[in-house]
Scaffold this motif. Structure first.
Motif, PDB file in Angstrom:
ATOM      1  N   VAL A  13       0.848  -1.197   0.000  1.00  0.00           N
ATOM      2  CA  VAL A  13       0.000   0.000   0.000  1.00  0.00           C
ATOM      3  C   VAL A  13       0.881   1.243   0.000  1.00  0.00           C
ATOM      4  CG1 VAL A  13      -1.627   1.345   1.395  1.00  0.00           C
ATOM      5  CG2 VAL A  13      -2.001  -1.103   1.056  1.00  0.00           C
ATOM      6  N   PHE A  14       1.914   1.238   0.819  1.00  0.00           N
ATOM      7  CA  PHE A  14       2.833   2.365   0.908  1.00  0.00           C
ATOM      8  C   PHE A  14       3.539   2.595  -0.433  1.00  0.00           C
ATOM      9  CE2 PHE A  14       7.038   4.126   2.091  1.00  0.00           C
ATOM     10  CZ  PHE A  14       6.605   5.317   2.660  1.00  0.00           C
ATOM     11  N   GLU A  15       4.052   1.519  -1.059  1.00  0.00           N
ATOM     12  CA  GLU A  15       4.737   1.633  -2.347  1.00  0.00           C
ATOM     13  C   GLU A  15       3.778   2.111  -3.441  1.00  0.00           C
ATOM     14  OE1 GLU A  15       6.583  -2.153  -3.018  1.00  0.00           O
ATOM     15  OE2 GLU A  15       8.260  -1.694  -1.687  1.00  0.00           O
ATOM     16  N   ASN A  16       2.557   1.583  -3.442  1.00  0.00           N
ATOM     17  CA  ASN A  16       1.565   2.016  -4.437  1.00  0.00           C
ATOM     18  C   ASN A  16       1.235   3.494  -4.269  1.00  0.00           C
ATOM     19  OD1 ASN A  16       1.352  -0.411  -5.761  1.00  0.00           O
ATOM     20  ND2 ASN A  16      -0.403  -1.125  -4.560  1.00  0.00           N
ATOM     21  N   THR A  17       1.131   3.942  -3.020  1.00  0.00           N
ATOM     22  CA  THR A  17       0.832   5.344  -2.744  1.00  0.00           C
ATOM     23  C   THR A  17       1.965   6.233  -3.253  1.00  0.00           C
ATOM     24  OG1 THR A  17      -0.462   4.720  -0.809  1.00  0.00           O
ATOM     25  CG2 THR A  17       0.283   7.006  -0.926  1.00  0.00           C
ATOM     26  N   ILE A  18       3.200   5.834  -2.985  1.00  0.00           N
ATOM     27  CA  ILE A  18       4.358   6.608  -3.447  1.00  0.00           C
ATOM     28  C   ILE A  18       4.412   6.613  -4.975  1.00  0.00           C
ATOM     29  CG2 ILE A  18       6.886   6.643  -3.551  1.00  0.00           C
ATOM     30  CD1 ILE A  18       6.888   5.753  -0.620  1.00  0.00           C
ATOM     31  N   THR A  19       4.195   5.468  -5.596  1.00  0.00           N
ATOM     32  CA  THR A  19       4.211   5.375  -7.059  1.00  0.00           C
ATOM     33  C   THR A  19       3.142   6.274  -7.665  1.00  0.00           C
ATOM     34  OG1 THR A  19       5.044   3.119  -6.948  1.00  0.00           O
ATOM     35  CG2 THR A  19       4.001   3.792  -9.014  1.00  0.00           C
ATOM     36  N   LYS A  20       1.943   6.226  -7.109  1.00  0.00           N
ATOM     37  CA  LYS A  20       0.855   7.068  -7.619  1.00  0.00           C
ATOM     38  C   LYS A  20       1.173   8.546  -7.422  1.00  0.00           C
ATOM     39  CE  LYS A  20      -2.837   3.704  -7.182  1.00  0.00           C
ATOM     40  NZ  LYS A  20      -4.030   3.287  -6.453  1.00  0.00           N
ATOM     41  N   ARG A  21       1.765   8.892  -6.285  1.00  0.00           N
ATOM     42  CA  ARG A  21       2.116  10.286  -6.024  1.00  0.00           C
ATOM     43  C   ARG A  21       3.176  10.760  -7.024  1.00  0.00           C
ATOM     44  NH1 ARG A  21       4.268  11.751  -0.336  1.00  0.00           N
ATOM     45  NH2 ARG A  21       2.087  11.723   0.220  1.00  0.00           N
ATOM     46  N   LYS A  22       4.199   9.924  -7.252  1.00  0.00           N
ATOM     47  CA  LYS A  22       5.248  10.299  -8.205  1.00  0.00           C
ATOM     48  C   LYS A  22       4.675  10.441  -9.613  1.00  0.00           C
ATOM     49  CE  LYS A  22       9.273   8.748  -5.766  1.00  0.00           C
ATOM     50  NZ  LYS A  22      10.660   8.546  -5.938  1.00  0.00           N
ATOM     51  N   GLN A  23       3.772   9.547  -9.989  1.00  0.00           N
ATOM     52  CA  GLN A  23       3.138   9.630 -11.307  1.00  0.00           C
ATOM     53  C   GLN A  23       2.309  10.909 -11.414  1.00  0.00           C
ATOM     54  OE1 GLN A  23       3.782   7.527 -13.919  1.00  0.00           O
ATOM     55  NE2 GLN A  23       2.717   9.117 -15.046  1.00  0.00           N
ATOM     56  N   ALA A  24       1.601  11.241 -10.352  1.00  0.00           N
ATOM     57  CA  ALA A  24       0.804  12.472 -10.344  1.00  0.00           C
ATOM     58  C   ALA A  24       1.711  13.696 -10.466  1.00  0.00           C
ATOM     59  CB  ALA A  24      -0.036  12.550  -9.073  1.00  0.00           C
ATOM     60  N   GLU A  25       2.858  13.673  -9.778  1.00  0.00           N
ATOM     61  CA  GLU A  25       3.811  14.780  -9.879  1.00  0.00           C
ATOM     62  C   GLU A  25       4.361  14.903 -11.295  1.00  0.00           C
ATOM     63  OE1 GLU A  25       6.828  14.195  -6.906  1.00  0.00           O
ATOM     64  OE2 GLU A  25       5.441  14.583  -5.255  1.00  0.00           O
ATOM     65  N   LEU A  26       4.692  13.770 -11.913  1.00  0.00           N
ATOM     66  CA  LEU A  26       5.181  13.787 -13.295  1.00  0.00           C
ATOM     67  C   LEU A  26       4.122  14.357 -14.237  1.00  0.00           C
ATOM     68  CD1 LEU A  26       7.062  10.377 -13.647  1.00  0.00           C
ATOM     69  CD2 LEU A  26       8.046  12.656 -13.850  1.00  0.00           C
TER      70      LEU A  26
END
Length: 174
Positions: A13-26
């Motif tokens: 869940v933590f990794e998915n949240t970070i991945t989604k956040r990074k994708q949103a930032e990109l």
């Protein structure tokens, strides 16, 4: 549920949240870059439209047309080094630079561009006679059909240009 499974789920869940956040930032960065590019393009188009409006008002002046003022307005507005007007002369056999504006530090070429043989510049003259604009992004890339044009432009250290046919008082100037 054992603690190992719980820790693994929490990690996913933590990794998915970070991945989604990074994708949103990109995605946000890409969107901001697109907006910046569009804004720059709109600013540039506005500058050109304003310059054209100013120049047009000078063309319709009740006094004699002040070509120098028109060229200066266009040149300064779009930040170029030189703006010319060529006229068809000699019953269509020659081209002459009759008006020129140069930015400070730019060497005038008007005296070097008088009574040029129109047949030597057939690519150029054909484009303009057909009412086409000439847009050259890189003079070095001109085709062999435009060899004479390429030579004269390079001799003036012109790297790119835009040329449009113009008429004044029913007379084709270009």
């Amino acid at each position: 549920m054992n603690f190992g499974t719980y820790d693994l789920m929490k990690k996913n869940v933590f990794e998915n949240t970070i991945t989604k956040r990074k994708q949103a930032e990109l995605n946000l960065n890409k969107s901001e870059e697109k907006q910046r590019i569009l804004l720059e393009e709109l600013r540039y188009r506005n500058i050109i439209a304003t310059a054209i409006a100013k120049a047009s008002s000078l063309f319709i002046s009740p006094d004699k047309v002040d070509y120098q003022a028109i060229l200066r307005t266009m040149g300064e507005s779009i930040s170029v080094n030189r703006v010319y007007i060529f006229e068809i002369t000699g019953n269509g056999r020659t081209l002459s630079n009759t008006y020129e504006w140069c930015a400070k530090g730019t060497e005038p070429q008007i005296e070097n561009l008088k009574e040029l043989d129109a047949h030597l510049f057939s690519w150029w003259t054909n484009q303009l006679q057909d009412g086409k604009n000439i847009v050259i992004e890189d003079v070095a890339n001109l085709s062999s059909q435009a060899a004479a044009e390429k030579q004269i432009l390079q001799s003036q250290r012109i790297q790119s240009l835009v040329c449009v046919p113009i008429w004044a008082k029913g007379k084709k100037l270009w």
